[in-house]
Motif scaffolding. Structure first.
Motif, PDB file in Angstrom:
ATOM      1  N   ALA A   1       0.846  -1.197   0.000  1.00 51.14           N
ATOM      2  CA  ALA A   1       0.000   0.000   0.000  1.00 51.14           C
ATOM      3  C   ALA A   1       0.881   1.247   0.000  1.00 51.14           C
TER       4      ALA A   1
ATOM      5  N   LYS B   1      -8.263   6.156   0.840  1.00 52.38           N
ATOM      6  CA  LYS B   1      -8.413   4.697   0.850  1.00 52.38           C
ATOM      7  C   LYS B   1      -8.690   4.175  -0.558  1.00 52.38           C
TER       8      LYS B   1
ATOM      9  N   GLY C   1      -5.570   3.922  -2.517  1.00 53.22           N
ATOM     10  CA  GLY C   1      -4.562   2.981  -2.045  1.00 53.22           C
ATOM     11  C   GLY C   1      -3.519   3.561  -1.119  1.00 53.22           C
TER      12      GLY C   1
ATOM     13  N   LEU D   1      -2.755   4.062   2.432  1.00 51.24           N
ATOM     14  CA  LEU D   1      -3.267   3.550   3.702  1.00 51.24           C
ATOM     15  C   LEU D   1      -2.408   3.966   4.885  1.00 51.24           C
TER      16      LEU D   1
ATOM     17  N   ASP E   1       0.499  -4.653   4.565  1.00 53.48           N
ATOM     18  CA  ASP E   1      -0.292  -3.516   4.085  1.00 53.48           C
ATOM     19  C   ASP E   1      -0.201  -3.573   2.569  1.00 53.48           C
TER      20      ASP E   1
ATOM     21  N   LEU F   1      -2.096  -3.678  -1.655  1.00 54.96           N
ATOM     22  CA  LEU F   1      -3.118  -3.403  -2.659  1.00 54.96           C
ATOM     23  C   LEU F   1      -3.128  -4.546  -3.668  1.00 54.96           C
TER      24      LEU F   1
ATOM     25  N   ASP G   1      -8.451   4.012  -8.979  1.00 55.91           N
ATOM     26  CA  ASP G   1      -9.038   3.256  -7.874  1.00 55.91           C
ATOM     27  C   ASP G   1      -9.886   2.077  -8.338  1.00 55.91           C
TER      28      ASP G   1
ATOM     29  N   ILE H   1      -8.011  -1.205  -8.184  1.00 58.93           N
ATOM     30  CA  ILE H   1      -7.651  -1.754  -6.876  1.00 58.93           C
ATOM     31  C   ILE H   1      -8.842  -2.543  -6.362  1.00 58.93           C
TER      32      ILE H   1
ATOM     33  N   ARG I   1      -7.794  -4.141  -0.483  1.00 60.97           N
ATOM     34  CA  ARG I   1      -6.844  -3.363   0.305  1.00 60.97           C
ATOM     35  C   ARG I   1      -6.688  -4.037   1.658  1.00 60.97           C
TER      36      ARG I   1
END
Length: 415
Positions: A58, A113, A116, A118, A373, A375, A402, A405, A408
């Motif tokens: 992430a 968020k 991606g 985080l 962490d 994606l 987004d 993705i 997450r």
């Protein structure tokens, strides 16, 4: 838990690791290792198969202004100082209203968020209650973050000008409250920049940092007029960097300075020796006609550099777009400087994941012992057109968003 997919991560700036069709084992939110086949002893452990999709760490953004989210894209005909006066300060004044602040900060965090990001370090505003709103919301939504109440007691409009003692008291209150009530969100001292903080305020912030072991975030040498202004305000100190150092605000390994374009050799040596994080904001620097950080030269000199969005001077919080723009600017810079090699895709990923992640802890990589962490990115938009994991990474950085993705994770938990 086991997760299968194509993993791409950067143990170092010069190393891009690609693990195709492998299983990552995650225990208590931490990566314990990889394997090509599942062991016979997995018992009831959960297995998630992401097939041919790619999985990357992430994003980590170490310089972003949460209240300025409402201003992204505005005012780029101006340079830094008039842009602050005409656009930024009026927007930040609205955050005296905590109800308004909560509405904006909710939208801001949802966008982070989605894109991606985080883990981040954010400026709020001078307003104590609104800053706490941002901290509570980020904690509830599962982010890892540093968040700071901005300090300003000079050279600001009346509605953003703080009493020095009140500014320090509010800062201390938030630092203590954060430590007592939050877990993933941490407080960071946030003097806006030298022109907006008196010597008394900087001295007080330095003491608070020592007392509570606080990190620091601010701005450094973004604009030529700003640099000249700092020289007028502190004629007895040799440089912009030296001002922060004189007041205890260059905390070794615990300080983020954004921009850092116009630095002398002595300043770079000081920043390197103290392990200061330099947040390189290529998009912001272009939008406000600020300049170009010599990124490759700084990296080769051993300075700690990262890629950051600097919303709203950067017009998008999407870190894949920030990587792409940083690479593009480095290519243009290399044309004018024969010894400057342009940034690579792998280096860009490193500067937006593991390198900034180390400011928070063991995040930003898939090495053993790092928090998972991550994606999960799906890039196959045309049936029958096969791409390698590295090609998918490149396409996501330059043209993904987004919608690509599909999952997450923070500390191994889907979010």
């Amino acid at each position: 838990m086991f997760i299968k997919g194509n993993f791409l991560y950067t143990p170092s700036r010069k190393e891009l690791t690609i693990r195709e069709n492998q299983y990552a084992h995650i225990e208590n939110g931490v990566v314990t290792g990889f394997m090509t086949e599942l062991p016979d002893t997995i018992s009831s452990e959960k297995v998630i198969d992401y097939s041919q999709d790619i999985i990357i760490p992430a994003f980590v953004d170490l310089h972003i202004h949460a209240p300025q989210y409402i201003n992204r894209g505005f005012g780029f005909d101006e340079e830094l100082l008039p842009w602050l006066e005409h656009y930024t300060f009026p927007a930040e004044g609205k955050f005296a209203d905590p109800v308004f602040a909560r509405r904006v900060y909710s939208a801001f965090l949802k966008r982070l968020k989605a894109e991606g990001t985080l883990c981040f370090s954010a400026f709020a505003t001078i307003h104590k209650e609104s800053t706490w709103q941002l901290m509570e919301l980020a904690e509830a939504m599962g982010f890892k973050a540093y968040i700071g109440k901005v300090n300003m007691d000079r050279n600001a409009p009346d509605y953003l000008l703080e009493d020095t003692d009140r500014s320090l008291a509010d800062t201390e209150e938030l630092a203590v409250r954060c430590r007592e009530e939050l877990h993933k969100v941490r407080f960071i001292a946030t003097p806006r920049f030298v022109p907006s903080t008196t010597e008394q305020l900087m001295t007080g912030l330095g003491r608070l940092c020592e007392t509570y072991d606080l990190p620091v975030q601010s701005h450094l040498s973004e604009n030529r007029n700003e640099v000249a202004w700092v020289k007028e305000l502190h004629p007895n100190l040799p440089s912009y960097t030296a001002v922060y150092d004189a007041f205890g605000l260059l905390r070794p390994e615990k300080t983020i300075m954004a921009h850092a374009i116009y630095l002398s050799g002595k300043e770079k040596s000081l920043l390197r020796d103290k392990g200061i994080y330099l947040a390189h904001c290529a998009q912001s620097n272009a939008n406000l006609t600020s300049g170009i950080m010599p990124l490759r030269r700084n990296l080769e000199k051993g300075l700690t550099c990262t890629i950051a969005s600097d919303v709203a001077a950067g017009h998008t919080p999407a870190m894949n777009k920030q990587i792409a723009l940083t690479i593009e600017v480095s290519k243009l810079y290399s044309l004018q400087n024969d010894t400057e090699k342009a940034l690579t895709i792998g280096e860009g990923l490193y500067l937006a994941t593991k390198r900034p992640g180390r400011f928070y802890g063991r995040t930003g990589s898939f090495e053993k012992g790092y928090a998972f962490d991550a994606l999960v990115i799906h890039m196959n938009d045309i049936e029958g057109l096969e791409r390698t994991p590295f090609e998918k990474l490149q396409q996501f950085i330059y043209d993904g968003d987004d919608r690509n993705i599909i999952a997450r994770y923070v500390d191994g938990v889907s979010c």
